[in-house]
Design an enzyme around this catalytic site. Structure first.
Site, PDB file in Angstrom:
ATOM      1  N   ARG A  42      -2.838   1.114  -4.785  1.00 26.65           N
ATOM      2  CA  ARG A  42      -2.638  -0.018  -5.705  1.00 26.65           C
ATOM      3  C   ARG A  42      -3.016   0.349  -7.141  1.00 26.65           C
ATOM      4  O   ARG A  42      -2.403  -0.157  -8.084  1.00 26.65           O
ATOM      5  CB  ARG A  42      -3.453  -1.228  -5.254  1.00 26.65           C
ATOM      6  N   LYS A 204       0.697 -12.088  13.293  1.00 28.31           N
ATOM      7  CA  LYS A 204       0.788 -13.497  12.897  1.00 28.31           C
ATOM      8  C   LYS A 204       2.229 -14.003  12.924  1.00 28.31           C
ATOM      9  O   LYS A 204       2.902 -14.068  11.895  1.00 28.31           O
ATOM     10  CB  LYS A 204       0.193 -13.681  11.505  1.00 28.31           C
ATOM     11  N   GLY A 357       1.496  -7.181   4.616  1.00 32.63           N
ATOM     12  CA  GLY A 357       0.415  -6.837   5.550  1.00 32.63           C
ATOM     13  C   GLY A 357       0.048  -5.371   5.547  1.00 32.63           C
ATOM     14  O   GLY A 357      -0.173  -4.766   4.505  1.00 32.63           O
ATOM     15  N   GLY A 380       1.148 -11.166   1.763  1.00 36.23           N
ATOM     16  CA  GLY A 380       1.784 -12.473   1.981  1.00 36.23           C
ATOM     17  C   GLY A 380       2.822 -12.788   0.918  1.00 36.23           C
ATOM     18  O   GLY A 380       3.835 -13.425   1.207  1.00 36.23           O
TER      19      GLY A 380
HETATM   20  P1  AMP Z   1       0.007  -8.943  10.548  1.00 37.79           P
HETATM   21  O1  AMP Z   1      -1.055  -9.184   9.518  1.00 37.79           O
HETATM   22  O2  AMP Z   1       0.563 -10.176  11.140  1.00 37.79           O
HETATM   23  O3  AMP Z   1       1.078  -7.983  10.055  1.00 37.79           O
HETATM   24  O4  AMP Z   1      -0.714  -8.231  11.759  1.00 37.79           O
HETATM   25  C1  AMP Z   1      -1.283  -6.949  11.654  1.00 37.79           C
HETATM   26  C2  AMP Z   1      -2.236  -6.772  12.780  1.00 37.79           C
HETATM   27  O5  AMP Z   1      -1.548  -6.902  14.003  1.00 37.79           O
HETATM   28  C3  AMP Z   1      -2.901  -5.428  12.805  1.00 37.79           C
HETATM   29  O6  AMP Z   1      -4.248  -5.578  12.490  1.00 37.79           O
HETATM   30  C4  AMP Z   1      -2.701  -4.953  14.239  1.00 37.79           C
HETATM   31  O7  AMP Z   1      -3.878  -4.420  14.821  1.00 37.79           O
HETATM   32  C5  AMP Z   1      -2.317  -6.226  14.970  1.00 37.79           C
HETATM   33  N1  AMP Z   1      -1.553  -5.946  16.179  1.00 37.79           N
HETATM   34  C6  AMP Z   1      -0.392  -5.286  16.280  1.00 37.79           C
HETATM   35  N2  AMP Z   1      -0.033  -5.161  17.560  1.00 37.79           N
HETATM   36  C7  AMP Z   1      -0.994  -5.756  18.303  1.00 37.79           C
HETATM   37  C8  AMP Z   1      -1.197  -5.950  19.689  1.00 37.79           C
HETATM   38  N3  AMP Z   1      -0.346  -5.478  20.584  1.00 37.79           N
HETATM   39  N4  AMP Z   1      -2.295  -6.633  20.085  1.00 37.79           N
HETATM   40  C9  AMP Z   1      -3.178  -7.097  19.180  1.00 37.79           C
HETATM   41  N5  AMP Z   1      -3.054  -6.937  17.854  1.00 37.79           N
HETATM   42  C10 AMP Z   1      -1.957  -6.279  17.421  1.00 37.79           C
END
Ligand code: AMP
Length: 405
Positions: A42, A204, A357, A380
């Protein structure tokens, strides 16, 4: 009347105190007795704008937030390590103020020579930043002749440094990083070259559902991995064991599947998984034979057959946008699917974009970042922009095409 965002190249910076809102919200780690920056992407992203201010003989005053200090001074969130890293990258002195507002910062700003760089201490040490309070805006205004925003990831928030301050400064515009974000993300949002393939992962699902809905009319295939995928698999009747998923997510997934079906958009889901008994059970990890996950296991990554499938289905794509990891990539043993997918995308001939993310971190760790056309710096904010939302921090930089504000 058509509006456009004014660019930093169009502003007269010479001899002016140029307040540049940057996104220096970087990861830090404690090393001995001090904090150090662990990923300087960044900071590197803002260098073009900073160098432009220096070369234009402006006085560069950088402002950022770091972490969530909740309106109070907290040394853990000081920008001091960022100043040290920036100074190293620029090859010149960077002065850090004790506070981002007040007499000290003001008098330092007035003593600056053309080409000097000053870094203000964390904006969020004051509640007025997130509250966009008039008093705090007035204090920032004491340091500002020209305003530039180069922090795309913060432009969806109406804070003092992103909206309150620029409203008060007639000479205002967007830095180079924000210009680049707009160039790529607008193209993706409005007119992606087809076949356009969207890859979504992460956890999420509720954050990502509207982006999926936005893209369904213009996308050709959607690939889903990460924890998100279990909601889709469960809604199709597959067993997902203890994998992350709740009822609301399952309903959302089922709704998306129906819309995709009606629009004839192909949705590709994992056909095998890496699984473990818990996120800590690295030693006991296994790969499933097929889509089903036994009751006492949870999915932590996509498996090799899924990667093969995704690779062959991505063939021929003209545009690819990727958001969200394929598994718990923070744990090296569960990162293979995410890193391998980054390499698969990197090898395609498509316009390759990623963002939101953890995607930037994952791509960089996989060593494929130089092969991507653009990796958005916003988390986001990137997703909200792609959903078609209006950003207060962008709107404030708009001017009528023919003339002034
Ligand atoms: P996001 O912020 O929604 O993009 O989510 C990112 C997070 O999703 C990361 O910290 C990953 O560790 C988590 N993640 C991805 N796959 C899995 C999974 N199979 N089980 C639990 N967490 C996950």
């Amino acid at each position: 009347m058509q509006k456009e965002i004014r660019k930093i190249q169009e502003l007269d910076l010479r001899g002016k105190r140029v307040f540049v809102r940057v996104d220096f919200n970087v990861p830090l780690k404690h090393d001995g007795d001090k904090w150090v920056v662990t990923d300087s992407k960044r900071i590197e992203g803002a260098l073009e704008t900073i160098r432009h201010v220096i070369a234009s003989e402006g006085k560069c005053i950088l402002a950022s937030h770091l972490g969530r200090p909740k309106g109070k001074r907290d040394s853990k969130y000081s920008l001091e390590p960022v100043g040290a890293k920036l100074s190293e990258l620029l090859g010149k002195d960077v002065i850090l103020t004790d506070d981002c507002i007040g007499d000290g910062a003001k008098s330092l700003s007035l003593r600056m020579r053309n080409g000097d760089v000053l870094l203000l201490e964390n904006l969020r040490f004051h509640e007025g930043e997130e509250e966009n309070s008039p008093d705090f805006v007035a204090k920032l205004l004491e340091l500002t002749d020209v305003y530039v925003n180069d922090a795309f990831g913060t432009m969806h928030r109406a804070h003092a440094s992103t909206v309150g301050l620029p409203k008060m400064v007639p000479q205002r515009g967007a830095g180079f990083l924000v210009q680049k974000e707009l160039q790529y993300l607008s193209k993706l949002r409005e007119l992606p070259e087809r076949p356009f393939m969207l890859i979504m992962g992460g956890a999420k699902i509720s954050d990502k559902i509207s982006i999926l809905e936005h893209f369904l009319p213009k996308v050709d295939k959607v690939f889903i991995g990460g924890a998100m995928a279990y909601a889709f698999l469960k809604s199709q009747g597959h067993s997902i064991g203890k994998s992350l998923c709740d009822e609301k997510q399952e309903q959302l997934a089922s709704k998306i599947l129906k819309i995709a079906d009606a629009r004839r958009v192909k949705i590709l889901l994992p056909v095998d998984h890496v699984m473990a008994r818990s996120l800590k059970d690295v030693a006991g990890m296994k790969t499933t034979e097929n889509t089903e996950i036994p009751n006492d296991f949870l999915g932590v990554d996509v498996g090799p057959k899924t990667l093969e499938l995704f690779k062959s289905e991505l063939d021929g794509a003209k545009t690819i946008f990727w958001n969200g990891p394929m598994g718990v990539f923070e744990q090296p043993e569960f990162a293979k699917g995410t890193f391998e997918l980054a390499r698969i995308i990197a090898e395609t001939a498509a316009l390759k974009l990623a963002g939101g993310g953890d995607s930037a971190a994952a791509i960089s760790q996989s060593g494929s970042d130089s092969k991507f056309d653009f990796i958005s710096t916003g988390g986001g904010a990137t997703l909200e922009f792609l959903e078609g939302r209006e950003f207060a921090g962008l709107k404030v930089l708009e001017f009528r095409k023919t003339g002034d504000a």
